[in-house]
Scaffold this motif. Structure first.
Motif, PDB file in Angstrom:
ATOM      1  N   GLY A  47     -21.013  -2.346   4.561  1.00  0.00           N
ATOM      2  CA  GLY A  47     -22.347  -2.153   3.994  1.00  0.00           C
ATOM      3  C   GLY A  47     -22.334  -1.157   2.854  1.00  0.00           C
ATOM      4  N   ASN A  48     -21.584  -0.073   3.005  1.00  0.00           N
ATOM      5  CA  ASN A  48     -21.480   0.930   1.941  1.00  0.00           C
ATOM      6  C   ASN A  48     -20.881   0.327   0.672  1.00  0.00           C
ATOM      7  N   ILE A  49     -19.837  -0.463   0.841  1.00  0.00           N
ATOM      8  CA  ILE A  49     -19.181  -1.084  -0.312  1.00  0.00           C
ATOM      9  C   ILE A  49     -20.131  -2.074  -0.978  1.00  0.00           C
ATOM     10  N   PHE A  50     -20.776  -2.914  -0.182  1.00  0.00           N
ATOM     11  CA  PHE A  50     -21.723  -3.873  -0.740  1.00  0.00           C
ATOM     12  C   PHE A  50     -22.837  -3.152  -1.498  1.00  0.00           C
ATOM     13  N   ALA A  51     -23.412  -2.111  -0.885  1.00  0.00           N
ATOM     14  CA  ALA A  51     -24.513  -1.381  -1.526  1.00  0.00           C
ATOM     15  C   ALA A  51     -24.050  -0.748  -2.837  1.00  0.00           C
ATOM     16  N   GLY A  52     -22.849  -0.155  -2.833  1.00  0.00           N
ATOM     17  CA  GLY A  52     -22.324   0.451  -4.059  1.00  0.00           C
ATOM     18  C   GLY A  52     -22.105  -0.578  -5.151  1.00  0.00           C
ATOM     19  N   ARG A  56     -24.327  -0.945  -8.773  1.00  0.00           N
ATOM     20  CA  ARG A  56     -23.610  -0.816 -10.041  1.00  0.00           C
ATOM     21  C   ARG A  56     -23.548  -2.119 -10.838  1.00  0.00           C
ATOM     22  N   LEU A  57     -23.719  -3.254 -10.184  1.00  0.00           N
ATOM     23  CA  LEU A  57     -23.632  -4.546 -10.876  1.00  0.00           C
ATOM     24  C   LEU A  57     -24.991  -5.118 -11.266  1.00  0.00           C
ATOM     25  N   ARG A  58     -26.047  -4.418 -10.897  1.00  0.00           N
ATOM     26  CA  ARG A  58     -27.399  -4.876 -11.245  1.00  0.00           C
ATOM     27  C   ARG A  58     -27.491  -5.098 -12.753  1.00  0.00           C
ATOM     28  N   GLY A  59     -28.046  -6.239 -13.153  1.00  0.00           N
ATOM     29  CA  GLY A  59     -28.222  -6.553 -14.568  1.00  0.00           C
ATOM     30  C   GLY A  59     -27.001  -7.184 -15.222  1.00  0.00           C
ATOM     31  N   THR A  60     -25.948  -7.428 -14.434  1.00  0.00           N
ATOM     32  CA  THR A  60     -24.750  -8.092 -14.961  1.00  0.00           C
ATOM     33  C   THR A  60     -24.700  -9.512 -14.391  1.00  0.00           C
ATOM     34  N   PRO A  61     -23.802 -10.345 -14.880  1.00  0.00           N
ATOM     35  CA  PRO A  61     -23.672 -11.693 -14.303  1.00  0.00           C
ATOM     36  C   PRO A  61     -22.909 -11.708 -12.976  1.00  0.00           C
ATOM     37  N   CYS A  62     -22.483 -10.546 -12.507  1.00  0.00           N
ATOM     38  CA  CYS A  62     -21.678 -10.474 -11.286  1.00  0.00           C
ATOM     39  C   CYS A  62     -22.555 -10.230 -10.064  1.00  0.00           C
ATOM     40  N   ARG A  63     -22.192 -10.890  -8.950  1.00  0.00           N
ATOM     41  CA  ARG A  63     -22.925 -10.739  -7.691  1.00  0.00           C
ATOM     42  C   ARG A  63     -21.985 -10.387  -6.557  1.00  0.00           C
ATOM     43  N   PRO A  64     -22.346  -9.357  -5.775  1.00  0.00           N
ATOM     44  CA  PRO A  64     -21.566  -9.072  -4.558  1.00  0.00           C
ATOM     45  C   PRO A  64     -22.092  -9.905  -3.393  1.00  0.00           C
ATOM     46  N   TYR A  65     -21.195 -10.237  -2.482  1.00  0.00           N
ATOM     47  CA  TYR A  65     -21.543 -11.010  -1.292  1.00  0.00           C
ATOM     48  C   TYR A  65     -20.900 -10.338  -0.081  1.00  0.00           C
ATOM     49  N   VAL A  66     -21.559 -10.465   1.070  1.00  0.00           N
ATOM     50  CA  VAL A  66     -21.023  -9.894   2.306  1.00  0.00           C
ATOM     51  C   VAL A  66     -20.451 -10.993   3.191  1.00  0.00           C
ATOM     52  N   PHE A  80     -12.243 -18.662   4.044  1.00  0.00           N
ATOM     53  CA  PHE A  80     -12.247 -17.374   4.721  1.00  0.00           C
ATOM     54  C   PHE A  80     -13.623 -16.738   4.620  1.00  0.00           C
ATOM     55  N   TYR A  81     -13.849 -15.723   5.414  1.00  0.00           N
ATOM     56  CA  TYR A  81     -15.048 -14.891   5.349  1.00  0.00           C
ATOM     57  C   TYR A  81     -14.610 -13.466   4.993  1.00  0.00           C
ATOM     58  N   PRO A  82     -14.355 -13.182   3.709  1.00  0.00           N
ATOM     59  CA  PRO A  82     -13.984 -11.811   3.360  1.00  0.00           C
ATOM     60  C   PRO A  82     -15.111 -10.844   3.725  1.00  0.00           C
ATOM     61  N   ASP A  83     -14.755  -9.585   3.947  1.00  0.00           N
ATOM     62  CA  ASP A  83     -15.782  -8.596   4.276  1.00  0.00           C
ATOM     63  C   ASP A  83     -16.771  -8.434   3.130  1.00  0.00           C
ATOM     64  N   VAL A  84     -16.268  -8.356   1.915  1.00  0.00           N
ATOM     65  CA  VAL A  84     -17.105  -8.267   0.712  1.00  0.00           C
ATOM     66  C   VAL A  84     -16.344  -8.980  -0.400  1.00  0.00           C
ATOM     67  N   MET A  85     -17.069  -9.612  -1.305  1.00  0.00           N
ATOM     68  CA  MET A  85     -16.444 -10.195  -2.492  1.00  0.00           C
ATOM     69  C   MET A  85     -17.453 -10.184  -3.624  1.00  0.00           C
ATOM     70  N   VAL A  86     -16.939 -10.289  -4.845  1.00  0.00           N
ATOM     71  CA  VAL A  86     -17.781 -10.321  -6.036  1.00  0.00           C
ATOM     72  C   VAL A  86     -17.352 -11.498  -6.890  1.00  0.00           C
ATOM     73  N   SER A  87     -18.332 -12.268  -7.334  1.00  0.00           N
ATOM     74  CA  SER A  87     -18.068 -13.341  -8.285  1.00  0.00           C
ATOM     75  C   SER A  87     -18.919 -13.122  -9.526  1.00  0.00           C
ATOM     76  N   CYS A  88     -18.297 -13.326 -10.677  1.00  0.00           N
ATOM     77  CA  CYS A  88     -18.988 -13.252 -11.968  1.00  0.00           C
ATOM     78  C   CYS A  88     -19.007 -14.637 -12.614  1.00  0.00           C
ATOM     79  N   HIS A  89     -18.579 -15.643 -11.878  1.00  0.00           N
ATOM     80  CA  HIS A  89     -18.436 -17.002 -12.393  1.00  0.00           C
ATOM     81  C   HIS A  89     -19.757 -17.766 -12.246  1.00  0.00           C
ATOM     82  N   PRO A  90     -20.280 -18.334 -13.327  1.00  0.00           N
ATOM     83  CA  PRO A  90     -21.564 -19.041 -13.236  1.00  0.00           C
ATOM     84  C   PRO A  90     -21.550 -20.227 -12.279  1.00  0.00           C
TER      85      PRO A  90
END
Length: 185
Positions: A47-52, A56-66, A80-90
Motif C-alpha cells: 500500500g505504501n509503494i502504491f500510494a507513493g 508521484r505519477l499523477r498527471g502523467t500517462p503512467c498508472r500504478p496497479y496493485v 501473474f499478480y505482482p504486488d505492484v506494477m506501473v504501466s505507461c503504455h496506452p
C-alpha cells in the motif's frame, strides 16, 4: 506460497475460469497455482509503494496497479499478480483483465515466495520488452533491490538500504525508503 492445481488450461480458458473464482490464481504454461493470503506487513508495504507511486505519477500517462490486476507475459504463456506494477503504455488502458506492458514490477518478499520472486519469476518478467525496472522489497532487511535493464538486456542491481531515496529512473521519480517501510515495526 503457491499450490499447483490438478488441471491444464489454455490462457483463454484460464482467463474465463479465473473470472469466476473467489481466490486468485496464477497461470504458467497451462498450470494453475492458487495464491495464498498475505501478512499484514506485506499489505502495508504494498500500500505504501502504491500510494507513493500514485502521488508521484499523477498527471502523467503512467498508472500504478496493485495485486488484484493480472500481468500477462505472452513470451512465457503466463499470468501473474505482482504486488505492484506501473504501466505507461496506452494499450494497457483499454484492457480490464490484465496489463501486458509494465515499465515497473514490484514484488514484496515473503518467506514462501522469496526464492521464486528472485529466480523463476524474475526470469519470466525479463521476457517483457517493456519492463525497465524490477523491485524486490525485503521487509525484514528494510532493503529495496532495484534491478534496472541496461544496454544489451543486462540487468544491473541498485541496492537501497537505510534512509535513502529509491530511484525509479524508468518513471523519473524517487520514493524514500522511509515512506516504503512506513508503519512497519
Amino acid at each position: 506460497m503457491q499450490t499447483a492445481l490438478q488441471q491444464h488450461l489454455t490462457a483463454e480458458d484460464y482467463l474465463a475460469w479465473e473470472e469466476t473464482q473467489v481466490e486468485k490464481h496464477e497461470f504458467v504454461a497451462g498450470e494453475v497455482f492458487a495464491m495464498v493470503g498475505a501478512r499484514q506487513d506485506h499489505v502495508v508495504v504494498c500500500g505504501n509503494i502504491f500510494a507513493g507511486l500514485k502521488q508521484r505519477l499523477r498527471g502523467t500517462p503512467c498508472r500504478p496497479y496493485v495485486a488484484d490486476l493480472k500481468l500477462r507475459v505472452d513470451a512465457a504463456d503466463a499470468f501473474f499478480y505482482p504486488d505492484v506494477m506501473v504501466s505507461c503504455h496506452p494499450g494497457d488502458l483499454s484492457n480490464q483483465q490484465f496489463i501486458s506492458n509494465p515499465s515497473l514490477v514490484v514484488e514484496v518478499l515473503s518467506d514462501s515466495t522469496a526464492a521464486y520472486d528472485r529466480g523463476g519469476k524474475f526470469a519470466v518478467y525479463r521476457k517483457l520488452d517493456s519492463l525497465k525496472e524490477y523491485l524486490i522489497v525485503d521487509i525484514e532487511a528494510r532493503r529495496v533491490e532495484c534491478f534496472r535493464r541496461a544496454a544489451d538486456n543486462d540487468w544491473l542491481l541498485h541496492d537501497y538500504v537505510g534512509d535513502v531515496d529509491c530511484q525509479l529512473r524508468s518513471l523519473g521519480i524517487r520514493i524514500p525508503t522511509s515512506e516504503i517501510f512506513e508503519d512497519i515495526a
